[in-house]
Write a protein that holds these residues in place. Structure first.
Motif, mmCIF file in Angstrom:
data_model
loop_
_atom_site.group_PDB
_atom_site.id
_atom_site.type_symbol
_atom_site.label_atom_id
_atom_site.label_comp_id
_atom_site.label_asym_id
_atom_site.label_seq_id
_atom_site.Cartn_x
_atom_site.Cartn_y
_atom_site.Cartn_z
ATOM 1 N N ASN A 281 0.854 -1.217 -0.094
ATOM 2 C CA ASN A 281 0.099 0.033 -0.004
ATOM 3 C C ASN A 281 0.868 1.367 -0.132
ATOM 4 O O ASN A 281 2.152 1.012 0.278
ATOM 5 C CB ASN A 281 -1.164 -0.032 1.183
ATOM 6 N N GLN B 68 -2.309 1.693 -3.888
ATOM 7 C CA GLN B 68 -2.857 3.288 -3.665
ATOM 8 C C GLN B 68 -3.806 3.411 -2.430
ATOM 9 O O GLN B 68 -4.157 4.491 -2.399
ATOM 10 C CB GLN B 68 -3.588 3.661 -5.125
ATOM 11 N N THR B 69 -3.976 2.615 -1.545
ATOM 12 C CA THR B 69 -4.615 2.848 -0.438
ATOM 13 C C THR B 69 -3.770 3.477 0.651
ATOM 14 O O THR B 69 -2.662 3.213 0.859
ATOM 15 C CB THR B 69 -5.428 1.464 0.171
ATOM 16 N N ARG B 70 -4.305 4.104 1.774
ATOM 17 C CA ARG B 70 -3.525 4.816 2.737
ATOM 18 C C ARG B 70 -3.979 4.417 4.230
ATOM 19 O O ARG B 70 -3.470 4.815 5.273
ATOM 20 C CB ARG B 70 -3.467 6.194 2.636
ATOM 21 N N SER B 71 -5.114 3.495 4.338
ATOM 22 C CA SER B 71 -5.401 3.140 5.696
ATOM 23 C C SER B 71 -6.213 1.762 5.777
ATOM 24 O O SER B 71 -6.767 1.485 4.476
ATOM 25 C CB SER B 71 -6.429 4.037 6.243
ATOM 26 N N ASP C 154 -9.143 1.364 6.647
ATOM 27 C CA ASP C 154 -10.641 1.420 6.144
ATOM 28 C C ASP C 154 -10.578 1.545 4.631
ATOM 29 O O ASP C 154 -11.683 1.261 4.179
ATOM 30 C CB ASP C 154 -11.144 2.837 6.878
ATOM 31 N N GLU C 155 -9.469 2.020 3.992
ATOM 32 C CA GLU C 155 -9.403 2.081 2.519
ATOM 33 C C GLU C 155 -9.137 0.558 1.625
ATOM 34 O O GLU C 155 -9.049 0.561 0.508
ATOM 35 C CB GLU C 155 -8.475 3.028 2.209
ATOM 36 N N ARG C 156 -8.803 -0.239 2.574
ATOM 37 C CA ARG C 156 -8.107 -1.427 1.894
ATOM 38 C C ARG C 156 -8.959 -2.107 0.848
ATOM 39 O O ARG C 156 -10.060 -1.915 0.911
ATOM 40 C CB ARG C 156 -7.702 -2.415 2.998
#
Length: 274
Positions: free
Chosen positions: A66, A89-92, A94-96
């Motif tokens: 990520n 391109q995810t940052r947390s 919760d975004e996975r």
């Protein structure tokens, strides 16, 4: 054959344990991706790269991570010519995207049209495991049908079934189904299925079908790669190879157990998992 190592998780349980540890002994683990944690003489993921390279099983290794850990993985991968890093391109947390979507991302980005070994980036195996034997068994299955896929299983304890995906198999070790975290009374099987799969190239288009069917489902339904395996089993022939156990680095206690084993008990580092 190619290998995809799933390393886009955020290690929330482990990081929480490190933050709560009053001793400060594990502060060096803070903010590090689980696959890059030191295990024995090298990073956890490096054990896989060494074994995959030495066994000659694969031509390329693709690691999906990520945005938070991307730079750290790029720095680590500089020492391995066959390793390629992909940022989801995810940052947390919760975004996975979920592990299945990350696998699909790697297949599309690297235009994979070959059989694929899929490996959980926080998983290692006991010394009985051999990539050479896995390759041999997979080749045997492929000689019977190019659709055949291969999983691993090991015997877990009765009180552990609720932690794992549990495989039920027939007399030929073909998987009949995988029950997700069942009670001991829900199945007679104790065959836990770790995140290590050999998917035939014929099975890869099924990733698109699965994710399309699960498009509106909550992330929990499509996050764990075992969800795809459960879905695949009734649709394509999937066989099982037995091993004796694994290390699954989920929290601080499991990390310590794994690290201590590799520091004190691993007999032959050079041939490990080869």
């Amino acid at each position: 054959m190619r290998a995809v190592i799933l390393a886009a998780g955020y290690g929330t349980r482990l990081q929480r344990d490190v933050e709560l540890d009053a001793s400060g002994q594990f502060s060096h683990l803070s903010g590090r991706a689980k696959p890059l944690l030191p295990v024995g003489h090298c990073a956890l993921i490096s054990h896989w790269v060494h074994a995959l390279s030495a066994s000659g099983c694969v031509e390329h290794i693709y690691v999906v991570t990520n945005s938070v850990f991307h730079a750290a993985f790029e720095e680590w991968a500089a020492g391995f010519s066959m390793v390629h890093i992909l940022n989801d391109q995810t940052r947390s947390n919760d975004e996975r995207l979920g592990a299945v979507a990350c696998l699909q991302l790697a297949v599309k980005h690297f235009e994979i049209e070959d059989d694929v070994i899929v490996i959980g980036g926080d998983t290692l195996f006991r010394e009985d495991f051999s990539l050479g034997r896995v390759k041999e068994r997979f080749c045997e299955l492929q000689s019977l049908s190019e659709a055949n896929c291969l999983l691993l299983s090991y015997q877990c304890k009765d009180e552990e079934t609720h932690k794992y995906g549990i495989l039920e198999v027939d007399e030929d070790l073909r998987a009949i189904c995988m029950k997700e975290k069942p009670l001991p009374t829900d199945t007679a099987s104790r065959r836990a299925c770790p995140c290590f799969y050999v998917f035939s190239k014929r099975s890869l288009p099924q990733l698109d079908t699965f994710l399309e069917e699960m498009r509106e489902a909550p992330i929990e339904r499509k996050d764990a790669p075992g969800n795809f395996v459960s879905w695949l089993i009734p649709r394509q022939p999937v066989y099982v190879q037995e091993i004796c156990g694994r290390f699954d680095v989920g929290n601080l206690a499991s990390y310590v157990e794994c690290d201590q084993y590799f520091r004190a008990k691993l007999q032959d580092v050079t041939s490990y998992m080869v």
